[in-house]
Structures are given as C-alpha cells and as structure tokens.
Motif scaffolding. Structure first.
Motif, mmCIF file in Angstrom:
data_model
loop_
_atom_site.group_PDB
_atom_site.id
_atom_site.type_symbol
_atom_site.label_atom_id
_atom_site.label_comp_id
_atom_site.label_asym_id
_atom_site.label_seq_id
_atom_site.Cartn_x
_atom_site.Cartn_y
_atom_site.Cartn_z
ATOM 1 N N ILE A 198 0.845 -1.201 0.000
ATOM 2 C CA ILE A 198 0.000 0.000 0.000
ATOM 3 C C ILE A 198 0.878 1.248 0.000
ATOM 4 O O ILE A 198 0.585 2.230 -0.694
ATOM 5 C CB ILE A 198 -0.953 -0.013 1.206
ATOM 6 N N LYS A 199 1.970 1.226 0.768
ATOM 7 C CA LYS A 199 2.888 2.376 0.791
ATOM 8 C C LYS A 199 3.444 2.645 -0.597
ATOM 9 O O LYS A 199 3.483 3.793 -1.051
ATOM 10 C CB LYS A 199 4.026 2.118 1.776
ATOM 11 N N VAL A 237 3.052 6.115 -2.768
ATOM 12 C CA VAL A 237 4.218 6.881 -3.213
ATOM 13 C C VAL A 237 4.254 6.995 -4.735
ATOM 14 O O VAL A 237 4.582 8.046 -5.288
ATOM 15 C CB VAL A 237 5.511 6.232 -2.681
ATOM 16 N N SER A 238 3.891 5.908 -5.421
ATOM 17 C CA SER A 238 3.933 5.911 -6.888
ATOM 18 C C SER A 238 2.769 6.674 -7.507
ATOM 19 O O SER A 238 2.809 7.015 -8.684
ATOM 20 C CB SER A 238 3.921 4.474 -7.414
ATOM 21 N N LEU A 241 1.074 9.237 5.726
ATOM 22 C CA LEU A 241 0.722 9.031 4.315
ATOM 23 C C LEU A 241 -0.777 8.916 4.090
ATOM 24 O O LEU A 241 -1.250 9.056 2.960
ATOM 25 C CB LEU A 241 1.413 7.779 3.779
ATOM 26 N N VAL A 242 -1.540 8.632 5.134
ATOM 27 C CA VAL A 242 -2.997 8.579 5.030
ATOM 28 C C VAL A 242 -3.576 9.420 6.159
ATOM 29 O O VAL A 242 -2.915 9.664 7.174
ATOM 30 C CB VAL A 242 -3.539 7.125 5.096
ATOM 31 N N ASP A 302 12.116 11.800 3.665
ATOM 32 C CA ASP A 302 12.314 11.294 2.313
ATOM 33 C C ASP A 302 11.067 10.564 1.824
ATOM 34 O O ASP A 302 10.683 10.674 0.655
ATOM 35 C CB ASP A 302 13.524 10.358 2.287
ATOM 36 N N LEU A 303 10.414 9.847 2.728
ATOM 37 C CA LEU A 303 9.182 9.151 2.383
ATOM 38 C C LEU A 303 8.083 10.140 2.000
ATOM 39 O O LEU A 303 7.349 9.939 1.035
ATOM 40 C CB LEU A 303 8.738 8.285 3.561
ATOM 41 N N HIS A 304 7.988 11.226 2.741
ATOM 42 C CA HIS A 304 6.977 12.239 2.424
ATOM 43 C C HIS A 304 7.256 12.903 1.075
ATOM 44 O O HIS A 304 6.334 13.146 0.285
ATOM 45 C CB HIS A 304 6.925 13.298 3.528
ATOM 46 N N LEU A 305 8.518 13.199 0.815
ATOM 47 C CA LEU A 305 8.861 13.842 -0.459
ATOM 48 C C LEU A 305 8.587 12.931 -1.646
ATOM 49 O O LEU A 305 8.309 13.406 -2.753
ATOM 50 C CB LEU A 305 10.329 14.252 -0.460
#
Length: 221
Positions: free
Chosen positions: A19-20, A24-25, A62-63, A156-159
């Motif tokens: 799901i992550k 991100v994609s 992310l959610v 980095d995950l948020h970007l």
C-alpha cells in the motif's frame, strides 16, 4: 486496482509495503478512499493485517481521515514548504555532524557515492534519483546519528509523494554533482560549518525547483 506486484514464488510483499508503494507511486491517488475489504482482496490477505498496515501508514503521515473516512493524504504547495523547511535544516546538520564523526571508511564511501552520481546517465531520471539518494544516505551514515537518520528517512518518504524529480531540470544534475563534491570535501576536511552551508544551499535550491514543478503540475490539471 492493478494486479499484485513485487511477488516471486514463495514471497509475498506485506500489505504495509504494497500500500505504501502504491501511495508513493501515485497508483493510489491523493484523496482516494481506503476501504479495508477492497485492500485486503487486493493484497490477498485478511482485513486484520490491512488494518495494521493502515494504522502504520497513518503514523507515517501518508494517510489521513476526512468526512469520507480514511483516505490517501492530499498534497499541497504548503506541504512541500513544510517538508523542505525541516529537510534543509536536518540535511545541513547531517553534513556538519558527519564532518565531526566521519571515519576514513565513511570518506571512501562518500567519494564512491559522489563518483556514482557523476557516472549516472543524465538522460535517465530514475538512475539520477537512485544515485542521488545513495549519496545522501552515505552522508547520513557518516553522521553516525540514528535519530537524525530516522527523521531524514521519514522526510524522504513524504517527499516521494511528489514524484517529479528536481534533477531533470536543465543544469540541475551538473550543479548537484558539483555540490556533492563540495560536501564530500568539507566532510573529509572536518569543516563542519562549510558542510552545513553546502548542504543548506543544496536543499534550498531543490526546494525552489520542487515548488515550481508542483505549480506547473497543478497548472496542467
């Protein structure tokens, strides 16, 4: 939703990772609703691991919840500014700390990572992104500060939710590689303030380009 990806015989990607990756994609778009039963069917698991995955993704930022329920978090120019406000300071700090704590082996790894950037195909955004990410992770490693590294991984995950890379802009990759070399030199010389200044300027430039890219993306919608 697309068919399951990332599986090989005897190996299954966890619901959290699957799901992550989709968030991100952009496969799961900003604002898209997240229904446990549908996600469980997509991931080929029961609702319990999906529920746990969504809980972790909420903690990751992310959610989020709105009046319709749990959704993929929306994106905004303000969020880019917020992320980079933190990242500029943390990346610059990582450079300064690395200059103080680095080992000779760290310097060798940094030189190799900088060379990998110079060797990357400037016509391939994916290759540039991989080389650039590897370089900055080498800086984080050289800082030998796990809390700092954890914070940078989260940013980095948020970007990654803003997929357009700044490195494809005319002249940016060449400038970034030169800045990488300056950062390596400052870290090697244990010039902490210089490393901070180079890191600060490097990510400030990236922020300005990222904002322009996102504004252009909104203009095409």
């Amino acid at each position: 939703m697309a068919a399951e990806r990332g599986e090989t015989a005897g190996t299954r990607v966890s619901p959290y990772e699957k799901i992550k990756e989709a968030i991100v994609s952009g496969e799961l778009a900003p604002g898209q609703g997240l229904v446990e039963s549908s996600l469980a069917k997509w991931c080929g698991v029961s609702r319990t691991p999906v529920r746990e995955a969504l809980r972790r993704l909420e903690q990751d930022g992310l959610v989020s919840w709105n009046e319709r329920g749990l959704v993929v978090r929306e994106r905004s120019p303000e969020e880019i500014l917020d992320i980079y406000e933190a990242r500029i300071l943390l990346e610059a700090t990582a450079g300064r700390v690395a200059a103080d704590r680095r080992t000779d082996h760290d310097v060798r790894l940094l030189r190799a990572a900088a060379q990998q950037c110079r060797n990357a195909d400037a016509a391939s955004p994916a290759e540039m992104v991989r080389a650039n990410r590897a370089f900055h992770r080498a800086v984080w490693q050289a800082a030998h500060n796990e809390p700092l590294r954890d914070l940078l991984e989260r940013l980095d995950l948020h970007l990654a939710r803003f997929p357009a890379t700044t490195l494809s802009q005319p002249g940016r990759w060449e400038a970034a590689c030169a800045e990488h070399d300056q950062l390596v030199q400052a870290i090697e010389l244990r010039a902490g303030e210089k490393a901070y200044e180079v890191g600060y300027a490097h990510f400030k430039a990236a922020r300005d380009i990222k904002l322009n890219l996102y504004t252009e993306e909104l203009g095409r919608l």
